[in-house]
Design an enzyme around this catalytic site. Structure first.
Site, mmCIF file in Angstrom:
data_model
loop_
_atom_site.group_PDB
_atom_site.id
_atom_site.type_symbol
_atom_site.label_atom_id
_atom_site.label_comp_id
_atom_site.label_asym_id
_atom_site.label_seq_id
_atom_site.Cartn_x
_atom_site.Cartn_y
_atom_site.Cartn_z
ATOM 1 N N CYS A 149 0.841 -1.203 0.000
ATOM 2 C CA CYS A 149 0.000 0.000 0.000
ATOM 3 C C CYS A 149 0.870 1.245 0.000
ATOM 4 O O CYS A 149 1.737 1.408 0.861
ATOM 5 C CB CYS A 149 -0.939 0.004 1.196
ATOM 6 N N ARG B 152 -0.238 4.543 3.046
ATOM 7 C CA ARG B 152 -0.318 4.166 4.458
ATOM 8 C C ARG B 152 -0.086 5.309 5.430
ATOM 9 O O ARG B 152 -0.228 5.121 6.634
ATOM 10 C CB ARG B 152 0.708 3.068 4.751
ATOM 11 N N TRP C 183 -8.868 5.402 -0.520
ATOM 12 C CA TRP C 183 -9.347 6.208 -1.638
ATOM 13 C C TRP C 183 -8.451 5.930 -2.828
ATOM 14 O O TRP C 183 -7.381 5.338 -2.714
ATOM 15 C CB TRP C 183 -9.350 7.704 -1.294
ATOM 16 N N GLU D 243 -4.723 3.888 -10.604
ATOM 17 C CA GLU D 243 -5.449 2.635 -10.401
ATOM 18 C C GLU D 243 -6.624 2.534 -11.365
ATOM 19 O O GLU D 243 -6.962 1.446 -11.842
ATOM 20 C CB GLU D 243 -5.948 2.555 -8.951
#
Length: 1571
Positions: A490, A493, A662, A667
């Site tokens: 991730c 973070r 979010w 992505e």
């Protein structure tokens, strides 16, 4: 910073930076011999002292490249002085003679190096040098000794020597690879390659081995000590042969780790004629000859790390097996053993030949019985070459799948170690549970405490009994946040601490799961301002009753496979779409059909639910430059909620734990739209753009990809939906890495996943080395549920009656028919959203407001109310909603039961200690700043150009909480609601999100109305924040505002007579009611301090503490006295009670409470804890406040008891109309008796007053005595208060406590408590001067000061501090009206001045006949030069005790003096006073002002706050008031106008030093006022 050590002995290199103030941080002096410069002293707080590397006695040999050894002292000093400021300087220092000095560098927990200096005395005797030779921790400066230590441990003296040697047989190798601590390890690398000689070649009488420089082939020599400073040289000599024979033992001394000498036994296999170790001394050389295979063993140490071990290969194989078994599991917290660090099992078992050196080295590592020292991994940023060291990876509990032969870093999901659905074995569960519980209690700083051990015992017992255990909500929240923090893939973070955790472990059905997930979607979406959240369902138990969300994400688009092999919709979801269709769902067949939720609860077959369309926020794609982009019909959902992950926490596996953050733009733009296996629109966009798609060299794919991502970012931002671009995300991740390196010493990261899917090398993360490892808790991938689910028809248990009936599908229609109303969703969410309401109070009003607020929030939340002192601050970071209701006590203090909470917040804000701020000054600044002056750290919404703020900002430890504050106060004080503002600001600075502006309730006007307005507003804001907006019946909420659990209603309370019962002791009852250590004191004496001609009275009360430890105090502390009401008032009340038992009958107050039982609700009469068992007379005399004007809530209850309509209507008007109430209150300031007289038709039952009247509070006074001058006594200086209301025309009111004490006889019991005032004390340095300002009864605490100083002068020697010697001056500035009437303590002051205790005192007379008015601030200004000199030049302390108005005038006068005499500007003068507060040199002990309303004022403002301000600014208010009161006109004893006395209530001050609360007044006669 230190440099490398010098090869010369006892020398070190140190790097310092010359400071502007303090230079290099040390002083020098001249030596008698070269080098001449030696360190004479260190500057306190200087750079040298802070480094810890420079010591007194160090000789300076070199500075930078300049040699000082041959230089004169004067020249060397000039060179030292010539070093420019802020320039780095490298010093070569030689330690003090007779000592050894070296530097040692170790790595801390966060991976940062730390260098310390080690200086030890040197023992230069022969025995001492032998001890150092064989010591366990020789100096690293003495490299030969270090080499010998390595030799004794079997390590090579040099990594380049002895790498080759003769081979061994297979048997020998296998035995040698597992040598235990009793095995032989080589002494010197040269010995292993030496030619073996026979014993006959060394024929020497007596077994001595001669050494000769002419025969070097017979000895290998290593110099252990060079013989510096005239000491003998020590040489280790090893003969080049080995012997066999019986063991011989030689005893030597060895220094252990504590420095003690222990005996060492040296065993050798040698002939009787030869010893194992022989020592020869020849003038300036000592030779240590080691012969044979030797083992050195300490008697008090089973296995010293630096001993030479005897080889016993016959036992090594058996011991090796035991060692292997003992090292099969990793150590706690992820530390691995040496065997795991160097694993070469194949080589150990192989028959191939290897180096004996390598074999023995591997044996040695494999046989180590202790964990290896902490390892670290260096990680480099290739842009700036910045290097960090990761040590966090040692705490891994599971290995990564990579091996030395292959890297699996790019594998999407590694194979599970256990088959799907198989739970963890108990042993493994306990291992993970122990690790997690340790992590949790370490995080809350409770590691290894009793609560930690108790919790672990509970876990173990639960696992042993049921095979599993449950996490507490705090543990669950901590685990969920930490799992996100540990997620290596991730990039976002940095916001891990703001994760909202929804606990859904109570849910048992798929329908319940659906409701919870709808609430999750609504909360997370938040109308586009995305909030991260996770919903956690029950954990896995036996693997057959798992809870599963079959969707990969909660919101995703369907994919339809076409006959020609093409796809409509999202190809990634084709398989799951087909599963949904088999379950009965039918989509529209478009590109963007939202899939239903497929949920299975408790292992049952899945159920399908349509997501209500109003919950799904979708963004239509458009481009800022290309209008045709919108025609493509693209859209995407705003909430990325991953739902197929497994949450692994504490060994428990939560198979359903949907999580959302979010979106990062790539992505959607790069992966979802442009991947060839997804929507694959790249070519379509390129054609629209007119790009050449025939050849790849045109980079049409790259150009189209960029524009698609531009469109995604533009569309989300213009729609107000949270999104971040990949560059901002990269920057935030680098910041997160820095944070984690600082906080944890590392951060797991998967470079393959963290680097964005486009423009990789343009982002910072591309150039950052990362380390991939697995920490727990974690989020894990799991197999698609439909691939492992066992359907009901296949289970073979169709006949069980507990199975659910077969579901009939038709889910679209069913979903529409049973679609949630917002109310149903809100109630489901309310069961999980917890609301904690914290209060701090002195008088009980804040508690009453807090409990009313709790009743309101119970309509939508799981609300709970607690006092601040009962709340564990550790739980704060895990709360969802926190509401604060608090008063401010005095001039900025928290109430006593809020002090610990305030300190905890301050420490949380400044974890490094007081260096980052001062609590008192912080509070003072907060009180003088408006709420709007302080910009919150997280108020910016993510919209427009600020779309990346959510990732860029750093969150604090309270980033997860939402909060609001209501402060109670009085505008009579300059620090109005200061503590409320302080809490509000600190919570925001710690990362909390304020959902509603701070509310302020002014005690002088409209406090209850202000609270009602704030309560309704904050409730609506909380409902909106947690998506409960339309779910609550606001009429019910408004009803809760006027009623609470303890609100009186007929039949709810009763008074029960108790025959043959005795009343509880007054002090014991008060202690229980107020939760304080109330002690009985007795009146010794009461002295009138004013002259008989004075119309006012001031008394000195002496109390006997009766030896109670709880009554110990320091000069400057306060005494709290619990008074009794006037007997006349009590009798009048008793006469008006309706249906009351006899006034002296002991009664019990009871409340009817409902209790839930398995058989239903049962109502029982319970004791009302807020009223002790006593008679009505005692209750109204000692426990209940009958002088404070009734609140609007009480008037509303009284209205129900009126029998005449006009009384009832008037009471209802006063209880509902704030303006009418304020006018009535300030016109009459009525006591309870006056209210009963005004409304004669009232028939009040005793239960109403016994349960609804506030408690009678203690009155605080500054202590006027020293415990050393009057042991066992406490003195208080008290002004007796009497006045008329209504401008002098109303009834007489008395100060409750002052008049009661004035009536007390000698020997009467007075209930008392001590309240410490740690910031209003005498200076610790008695040489400093003291300026004390205290008009009227403000002189009280200074009497304790001068008494203590007199005792100190008699008992202690003259104090010294540095160059100062002598007692600091005491200067008293006192103010009164007339010298002939109220110059109290005049005789004491004169005597003290004559004795030299008091340097001087000054008296300001404000009503002296024939003279102009003079106040204390006028005398201060007259002596401005002396005051400035005492404060600025001599470092003195400044004390003020008196009312707020006077204290403010004195502070302004001091600032004026600093400007005129000290040359400061007004701004710098104010800053200087603040610094005095920070240094605890400006002390205030403040009580209330008088608010006198002029009888000539007829134009009354209808606005209460304007009226109060008018009263405060009234021109005819007393100049030196005594209490917070609107009118303070004393009963005239003559024609001369007089003003009331100055009673006060001193209390402890944390932030603004000390203050004294008003002792008397019409509003709250002598009650400590909450502001």
């Amino acid at each position: 910073m230190p440099g490398n050590t010098d090869p010369q002995p006892n020398t070190i290199r140190v790097k310092l930076i010359k400071q502007k103030h303090g230079g290099l941080g040390f002083l020098v002096k001249q030596r008698t011999s070269k080098p001449y410069v030696v360190v004479a002293d260190l500057v306190s707080g200087g750079i040298a002292e802070e480094s810890g590397l420079v010591q007194v006695g160090d000789v300076i040999l070199r500075i930078n490249d300049i040699n000082l050894t041959e230089m004169s002292y004067e020249s060397a000093v000039e060179i030292l002085k010539a070093v420019p400021t802020d320039a780095p300087v490298v010093l070569l220092l030689r330690g003090p003679e007779g000592y050894s000095t070296h530097l040692e560098t170790t790595f801390q927990e966060n991976g940062m190096p730390k260098t310390i200096r080690v200086t030890k005395p040197v023992d230069n005797t022969f025995v001492g040098r032998i001890k150092r030779t064989f010591a366990t921790t020789p100096s690293p400066l003495t490299s030969p000794v270090r080499s010998f230590r390595k030799l004794c441990n079997g390590d090579e003296a040099s990594p380049k020597v002895g790498r080759k040697g003769s081979s061994k047989s297979k048997v020998e190798k296998e035995k040698g690879c597992s040598m235990e601590e009793g095995s032989l390890e080589e002494i010197d690398s040269k010995l292993r390659d030496a030619i073996t000689q026979t014993a006959t070649d060394q024929h020497v009488p007596n077994g001595e081995v001669p050494r000769s420089k002419t025969t070097p082939d017979r000895f290998d020599e290593t110099i252990l000590d060079t013989g510096a400073h005239g000491s003998p040289k020590i040489i280790l000599s090893s003969p080049k042969f080995q012997t066999n024979g019986p063991d011989s033992v030689v005893k030597m001394n060895k220094m252990n780790s504590e420095g003690a000498v222990s005996e060492i036994k040296v065993r050798a296999i040698s002939s009787p004629a030869r010893k194992s170790i022989e020592i020869f001394q020849d003038n300036d050389e000592i030779t240590v000859v080691v012969k044979g295979d030797v083992k050195i063993q300490s008697d008090n140490d089973n296995a010293p790390g630096n001993c030479v071990h005897n080889k016993t290969p016959q036992k090594s194989e058996q011991k090796s097996d035991k060692r292997k078994n003992s090292l099969t599991s990793p150590d706690k917290n992820g530390h691995t053993s040496e065997e795991e660090v160097v694993k070469k099992p194949e080589r150990r078992k192989s028959a191939t030949m290897t180096s004996p050196n390598m074999s023995r080295r591997n044996d040695r590592r494999a046989s180590s019985a202790t964990p290896s020292p902490k390892k670290y991994t260096k990680l480099k940023n290739l842009i700036d070459d910045k290097t960090t060291m990761d040590i966090l990876h040692q705490k891994h509990i599971e290995p990564v799948p990579c091996t030395p032969e292959r890297c699996m870093g790019s594998i999407m999901a590694e194979a599970s170690k256990r088959p799907p659905g198989v739970p963890r074995p108990r042993e493994e569960l306990l291992l993970h549970a122990k690790d997690f519980i340790d992590q949790y209690y370490t995080s809350i700083k409770r590691s290894n405490t009793a609560s930690h051990q108790k919790r672990w015992a509970e876990v173990v017992a639960s696992v042993e009994k049921s095979g599993t255990y449950d996490l507490t909500f705090a543990e669950l929240t901590f685990g969920a946040k930490t799992a996100w923090r540990n997620a290596p893939r991730c990039i976002g973070r940095i916001q891990w601490s703001k994760l909202q955790v929804f606990d859904a472990r109570h849910i048992t059905t798929a329908r319940g799961m659906f409701e919870a997930l709808c609430n999750h979607i609504k909360y997370g979406t938040n109308k586009g301002n995305i909030r991260s959240a996770i919903t956690i369902f029950p954990h896995r138990t036996d693997g057959r009753h798992d809870f599963k969300v079959w969707n990969f994400q909660l919101i995703r688009y369907a994919g339809y496979r076409q006959a020609d092999g093409s796809f409509i919709g999202d190809p990634a979801n084709v398989e799951f779409t087909e599963v949904c269709e088999k379950l009965g769902w039918k989509g529209k067949g478009s590109n963007f059909d939202v899939l239903p939720l497929v949920l299975s609860a408790g292992g049952h077959d899945p159920e399908v639910f349509e997501i209500p369309p109003e919950l799904i926020l979708e963004v239509q794609m458009k481009h800022p430059k290309y209008p045709w982009f919108a025609e493509l019909g693209l859209r995407w959902y705003g909430l990325p909620a991953v739902s197929a992950i497994l949450f692994d926490c504490g060994g428990l596996e939560f198979t359903a734990a949907p999580f959302n953050g979010w979106y990062m733009g790539t992505e959607i733009g790069a992966r979802d739209f442009c991947d060839v296996s997804r929507y694959n629109i790249t070519e379509q966009v390129a054609v629209k753009m007119g790009l050449d798609v025939r050849k790849s060299s045109s980079l049409w794919r790259d150009r189209a990809l960029v524009e698609v991502n531009v469109a995604v970012l533009h569309s989300f931002q213009s729609s107000g939906v949270t999104i971040t671009d990949h560059h901002a995300a990269s920057e935030s991740f680098i910041k997160h890495l820095e944070n984690e390196q600082r906080l944890r010493g590392g951060c797991p990261a998967d470079w393959v996943w963290v680097v964005p899917p486009m423009s990789g090398s343009m982002t910072q993360v591309f150039h950052q080395e990362m380390l991939l490892y697995k920490l727990k808790p974690s989020y894990e991938y799991q197999e698609d549920p439909w691939k492992s689910h066992i359907w009901k028809k296949d289970r073979g248990d169709k006949a069980k009656s507990l199975d659910r009936p077969k579901r009939k599908f038709g889910f679209r229609e069913l979903a529409r028919a049973v679609k949630f109303s917002a109310k149903l969703m809100g109630k489901a969410l309310a069961r999980r959203v917890k609301c904690i309401i914290l209060y701090a109070t002195e008088t009980g009003k804040s508690e009453r407001f807090a409990r009313t607020l709790c009743e309101i929030f119970k309509h939508g939340f799981d609300a709970k109310v607690l006092c601040m002192e009962e709340y564990d601050i550790i739980d704060l970071e895990h709360e969802a909603l926190v509401l604060i209701v608090t008063s401010t006590f005095g001039n900025g203090d928290p109430p006593e039961n809020g002090e610990a909470f305030a300190k905890s917040l301050f420490e949380m804000k400044h974890p490094e200690g007081s260096n980052n701020g001062d609590l008192k000054s912080s509070m003072y600044r907060m009180s003088s700043s408006s709420d709007k002056d302080i910009r919150p750290s997280n108020d910016n919404a993510l919209n427009g150009d600020n779309d990346d703020d959510n990732l860029k900002m750093e969150t604090g430890p309270l980033g997860n909480i939402r909060f609001s504050v209501f402060g109670l106060g009085s505008r009579a004080y300059p620090s109005f609601c200061a503590f409320g503002h302080y809490v509000d600001t600190v919570l925001r600075e710690l990362g909390g999100e304020k959902i509603y502006d701070i509310g302020e309730g002014d005690e002088l006007c409209g406090q209850e109305e202000s609270f009602r307005n704030w309560a309704q507003g904050v409730f609506k804001a909380a409902c909106d924040t947690f998506c409960l907006g339309d779910d609550i019946n606001m009429s019910e909420v408004q009803g809760a505002l006027s009623s609470a659990d303890n609100t009186w209603t007929p039949g709810k309370f009763r008074i029960t007579p108790m025959d043959h019962e005795k009343e509880q002791d007054i002090c014991e009852a008060l202690a229980k009611l107020h939760s304080k250590a109330v002690m009985p004191c007795k009146v010794i004496e009461r002295t009138q301090l004013q002259t008989p001609e004075s119309p006012r009275q001031t008394i000195l009360v002496r109390l006997d503490t009766q030896g109670a430890i709880e009554m110990l105090y320091h000069p400057g502390d306060h005494i709290g006295i619990y008074p009794a009401n006037s007997p006349e008032l009590v009798e009048a009340i008793l006469a008006r009670l309706h249906n009351a038992p006899p006034p002296d009958q002991v009664v019990k107050t009871e409340i009817l409470q409902e209790k839930a039982t398995p058989l239903g609700s049962v109502k029982n009469w319970m004791k009302f804890e807020k009223m002790p068992q006593c008679s009505l007379r005692t209750a109204f005399m000692r426990y209940l406040d009958v002088t404070t004007p009734p609140s609007q809530a009480l008037l509303k209850l009284l209205a129900t008891q009126a029998t005449r309509d006009e009384d009832k209507e008037r009471l209802e008007l006063l209880s509902s109309e704030s303006h009418a109430y304020e006018d009535w209150k300030y016109d009459n300031m009525p006591t309870l008796v006056e209210v009963l007289d005004e409304f004669p038709s009232l028939k009040v039952p005793p239960s109403l007053l016994m349960t609804q009247l506030p408690l009678l509070q203690q009155r605080y006074y500054s202590i006027s005595s020293s415990p050393y001058s009057y042991p066992g006594e406490v003195h208080a200086t008290i002004a007796v208060v009497k006045y008329r209301t209504q401008g002098g025309a109303g009834p007489v009111h008395e100060g409750v406590c002052s008049c009661w004490l004035n009536r007390c006889d000698t020997g009467e019991v007075v209930p008392c408590v001590i309240r410490a005032a740690p910031n209003f004390r005498l200076p610790e340095d008695s040489t400093l001067p003291m300026v004390m300002v205290g008009p009227g009864t403000g002189i009280a605490p200074f009497r304790s000061f001068w008494q203590q100083r007199k005792v100190d002068r008699d008992m202690h020697p003259v104090p010294t501090h540095g160059e100062k010697r002598g007692w600091g001056g005491m200067y008293m500035y006192f103010g009164c009206r007339m010298s002939t009437e109220d110059n109290i303590y005049e005789q004491e002051l004169k005597l003290l001045k004559e004795e030299g205790v008091m340097s001087n005192y000054y008296v300001a007379l404000s009503r002296e006949p024939g003279k102009s008015k003079v106040y204390v601030q006028d005398i201060l200004h007259t002596n401005a030069k002396d005051v400035c000199h005492a404060i600025m030049k001599c470092g003195g302390h400044f004390y003020v005790c008196g009312d707020v108005s006077m204290a403010d005038d004195v502070t302004r006068t001091l600032e004026r003096i600093l400007c005129e005499e000290g040359g400061l500007t007004p701004d710098t003068a104010r800053a200087f006073v603040l610094k005095l507060r920070d240094a605890n040199r400006f002390h205030e002990d403040i009580f209330g002002v008088s608010i006198q309303k002029s009888s000539e004022v007829t134009d009354r403002s209808r606005d209460p706050s304007k009226r109060a301000l008018k009263y405060i600014n009234s021109t005819d208010k007393p100049a030196k008031p005594d209490a917070v009161k609107e009118v303070a006109t004393p009963i005239p004893a003559s024609d001369r106008k007089a003003l009331p006395g100055k009673p006060k209530v001193p209390t402890k001050n944390i932030f603004m030093k000390q203050r004294i609360e008003p002792e008397g007044g019409v509003d709250r006669p002598e009650v400590p006022t909450e502001h």
